[in-house]
Write a protein that holds these residues in place. Structure first.
Motif, PDB file in Angstrom:
ATOM      1  N   THR A 149       0.772  -1.338  -0.002  1.00 35.49           N
ATOM      2  CA  THR A 149      -0.082   0.049  -0.105  1.00 35.49           C
ATOM      3  C   THR A 149       0.880   1.182   0.082  1.00 35.49           C
ATOM      4  O   THR A 149       0.581   2.024  -0.666  1.00 35.49           O
ATOM      5  CB  THR A 149      -0.930   0.111   1.225  1.00 35.49           C
ATOM      6  N   ARG A 150       1.773   0.998   0.925  1.00 34.56           N
ATOM      7  CA  ARG A 150       2.775   2.518   0.860  1.00 34.56           C
ATOM      8  C   ARG A 150       3.580   2.646  -0.365  1.00 34.56           C
ATOM      9  O   ARG A 150       3.889   3.723  -0.804  1.00 34.56           O
ATOM     10  CB  ARG A 150       3.846   2.123   2.144  1.00 34.56           C
ATOM     11  N   THR A 151       4.144   1.430  -1.114  1.00 33.70           N
ATOM     12  CA  THR A 151       4.709   1.533  -2.355  1.00 33.70           C
ATOM     13  C   THR A 151       4.103   2.306  -3.198  1.00 33.70           C
ATOM     14  O   THR A 151       4.172   3.148  -4.124  1.00 33.70           O
ATOM     15  CB  THR A 151       5.066   0.320  -2.824  1.00 33.70           C
ATOM     16  N   ALA A 152       2.633   1.841  -3.370  1.00 36.43           N
ATOM     17  CA  ALA A 152       1.636   2.369  -4.491  1.00 36.43           C
ATOM     18  C   ALA A 152       1.496   3.892  -4.206  1.00 36.43           C
ATOM     19  O   ALA A 152       1.372   4.772  -4.996  1.00 36.43           O
ATOM     20  CB  ALA A 152       0.148   1.839  -4.359  1.00 36.43           C
ATOM     21  N   GLN A 153       1.306   4.356  -2.592  1.00 36.03           N
ATOM     22  CA  GLN A 153       1.137   5.813  -2.457  1.00 36.03           C
ATOM     23  C   GLN A 153       2.433   6.485  -2.749  1.00 36.03           C
ATOM     24  O   GLN A 153       2.461   7.700  -3.486  1.00 36.03           O
ATOM     25  CB  GLN A 153       0.880   5.701  -0.932  1.00 36.03           C
ATOM     26  N   GLU A 154       3.589   5.813  -2.620  1.00 32.51           N
ATOM     27  CA  GLU A 154       4.824   6.636  -2.693  1.00 32.51           C
ATOM     28  C   GLU A 154       5.019   6.670  -4.507  1.00 32.51           C
ATOM     29  O   GLU A 154       5.691   7.528  -4.915  1.00 32.51           O
ATOM     30  CB  GLU A 154       6.095   5.886  -2.231  1.00 32.51           C
ATOM     31  N   THR A 155       4.587   5.939  -5.135  1.00 31.82           N
ATOM     32  CA  THR A 155       4.541   5.732  -6.483  1.00 31.82           C
ATOM     33  C   THR A 155       3.739   6.743  -7.203  1.00 31.82           C
ATOM     34  O   THR A 155       4.173   7.430  -8.122  1.00 31.82           O
ATOM     35  CB  THR A 155       4.384   4.199  -7.137  1.00 31.82           C
ATOM     36  N   GLU A 156       2.672   7.132  -6.559  1.00 32.52           N
ATOM     37  CA  GLU A 156       1.657   8.186  -6.953  1.00 32.52           C
ATOM     38  C   GLU A 156       2.242   9.417  -6.773  1.00 32.52           C
ATOM     39  O   GLU A 156       2.273  10.226  -7.408  1.00 32.52           O
ATOM     40  CB  GLU A 156       0.355   8.074  -6.578  1.00 32.52           C
ATOM     41  N   LYS A 157       3.163   9.454  -5.539  1.00 34.38           N
ATOM     42  CA  LYS A 157       3.635  10.659  -5.130  1.00 34.38           C
ATOM     43  C   LYS A 157       5.053  10.925  -5.934  1.00 34.38           C
ATOM     44  O   LYS A 157       5.027  12.314  -6.367  1.00 34.38           O
ATOM     45  CB  LYS A 157       4.263  10.369  -3.724  1.00 34.38           C
ATOM     46  N   LEU A 158       5.605   9.958  -6.501  1.00 38.19           N
ATOM     47  CA  LEU A 158       6.637  10.074  -7.319  1.00 38.19           C
ATOM     48  C   LEU A 158       6.246  10.695  -8.639  1.00 38.19           C
ATOM     49  O   LEU A 158       6.794  11.853  -9.345  1.00 38.19           O
ATOM     50  CB  LEU A 158       7.349   8.715  -7.764  1.00 38.19           C
ATOM     51  N   ALA A 159       5.064  10.423  -9.366  1.00 37.89           N
ATOM     52  CA  ALA A 159       4.584  10.883 -10.582  1.00 37.89           C
ATOM     53  C   ALA A 159       4.243  12.165 -10.361  1.00 37.89           C
ATOM     54  O   ALA A 159       4.399  13.120 -10.977  1.00 37.89           O
ATOM     55  CB  ALA A 159       3.321  10.011 -10.939  1.00 37.89           C
ATOM     56  N   THR A 160       3.529  12.591  -8.981  1.00 33.16           N
ATOM     57  CA  THR A 160       3.499  14.054  -8.807  1.00 33.16           C
ATOM     58  C   THR A 160       4.525  14.995  -8.609  1.00 33.16           C
ATOM     59  O   THR A 160       4.598  16.019  -9.252  1.00 33.16           O
ATOM     60  CB  THR A 160       2.439  13.974  -7.347  1.00 33.16           C
ATOM     61  N   ILE A 161       5.522  14.454  -7.969  1.00 31.40           N
ATOM     62  CA  ILE A 161       6.902  15.221  -7.878  1.00 31.40           C
ATOM     63  C   ILE A 161       7.289  15.442  -9.269  1.00 31.40           C
ATOM     64  O   ILE A 161       7.836  16.476  -9.409  1.00 31.40           O
ATOM     65  CB  ILE A 161       7.900  14.478  -7.099  1.00 31.40           C
ATOM     66  N   LYS A 162       7.543  14.294 -10.083  1.00 33.14           N
ATOM     67  CA  LYS A 162       7.978  14.608 -11.438  1.00 33.14           C
ATOM     68  C   LYS A 162       7.284  15.525 -12.214  1.00 33.14           C
ATOM     69  O   LYS A 162       7.887  16.250 -12.975  1.00 33.14           O
ATOM     70  CB  LYS A 162       7.810  13.027 -12.373  1.00 33.14           C
ATOM     71  N   GLY A 163       5.875  15.261 -12.124  1.00 36.24           N
ATOM     72  CA  GLY A 163       5.053  16.441 -12.782  1.00 36.24           C
ATOM     73  C   GLY A 163       5.254  17.692 -12.498  1.00 36.24           C
ATOM     74  O   GLY A 163       5.401  18.687 -13.207  1.00 36.24           O
ATOM     75  N   SER A 164       5.297  18.173 -11.243  1.00 41.58           N
ATOM     76  CA  SER A 164       5.555  19.375 -10.458  1.00 41.58           C
ATOM     77  C   SER A 164       6.875  19.998 -11.069  1.00 41.58           C
ATOM     78  O   SER A 164       7.200  21.261 -10.965  1.00 41.58           O
ATOM     79  CB  SER A 164       5.260  19.498  -9.220  1.00 41.58           C
TER      80      SER A 164
END
Length: 244
Positions: free
Chosen positions: A130-145
């Motif tokens: 669950t945490r990995t999925a959350q952190e992966t979504e966060k990575l996509a957000t960071i990359k986008g921003s």
């Protein structure tokens, strides 16, 4: 200031801007890298937990096989018990049955403890997934921003690099080599202004780079000669704007 020192001061201003922008660019890249490292660490933990769980499940299967084999053996012994012809034969078979039951009880207890460990590991695995999925979504957000900001910073770095190259042409090769060496050493701060203190002579002089005192001969030389002079303490190129 003479033309050489003036050219160096001009180059220094550009160098500081370029260093600052490069630092911001690195920080943006580091944010992505840091997030990727967090995900990699979670994946390592997940792999380790899954390996532990697999090993314990194999052990649980061995326990199950042992218990099934023992049950079959006990059933056969019960058949033999009913067919016993003497008290001695009956007692021997009964002892075997009781021994098998004791072994079963021990293994069942170990198997139960093992299943609890497997359940605990599975809970940890689910949590990390669950945490990995959350952190992966966060990575996509960071990359986008970061993407737009990184693109902007890269353009600024290109423009400042061109500007720096143009300014560097105005500096003689020997002085430029000294500047470049010190810029690498002090992260862009190759030069330091001489700070003048006092309302009238004799003034006191301080290097703005290391804030250590300077000899008056440095100020006198900077006022009369257009040559590179280095701070006796930090080694930066010193320059003097004007005396009071």
């Amino acid at each position: 200031m003479g033309p050489i020192i003036q050219a160096l001061v001009k180059l220094q201003a550009i160098e500081l801007d370029l260093t600052r922008i490069k630092r911001r660019r690195k920080a943006k890249g580091n944010a992505v890298t840091a997030q990727e490292n967090r995900i990699a660490q979670l994946n390592d933990e997940l792999s380790s937990l899954k390996e532990q769980s697999l090993g314990k499940r194999k052990k649980a299967d061995e326990f199950e096989l042992f218990l099934n084999t023992n049950r079959q053996r006990v059933e056969k012994l019960r058949t033999d018990l009913n067919a016993a012809r003497t008290n001695k034969e009956y007692a021997a078979i009964l002892t075997q049955i009781n021994t098998q039951k004791a072994d079963d009880a021990r293994v069942e207890e170990e198997a139960l403890a093992l299943m609890n460990e497997i359940d605990s590991l599975q809970a940890q695995i689910t949590d990390i997934e669950t945490r990995t999925a959350q952190e992966t979504e966060k990575l996509a957000t960071i990359k986008g921003s970061c993407a737009e900001e990184i693109e902007k910073l890269d353009r600024m770095i290109t423009e400042l690099t061109e500007k720096r190259n143009a300014a560097a042409v105005e500096v003689p090769k020997e002085e430029l080599a000294i500047f470049n060496r010190l810029s690498n050493r002090f992260e862009g701060e190759a030069m330091a202004e001489v700070l003048v203190e006092g309302k009238k002579p004799p003034y006191t002089y301080t290097c703005s780079g290391c804030y250590m005192s300077l000899k008056a001969e440095h100020a006198n030389a900077l006022l009369s000669h257009d040559k590179v002079r280095l701070c006796d303490n930090c080694g930066r190129i010193i320059y003097l704007t004007a005396l009071k």
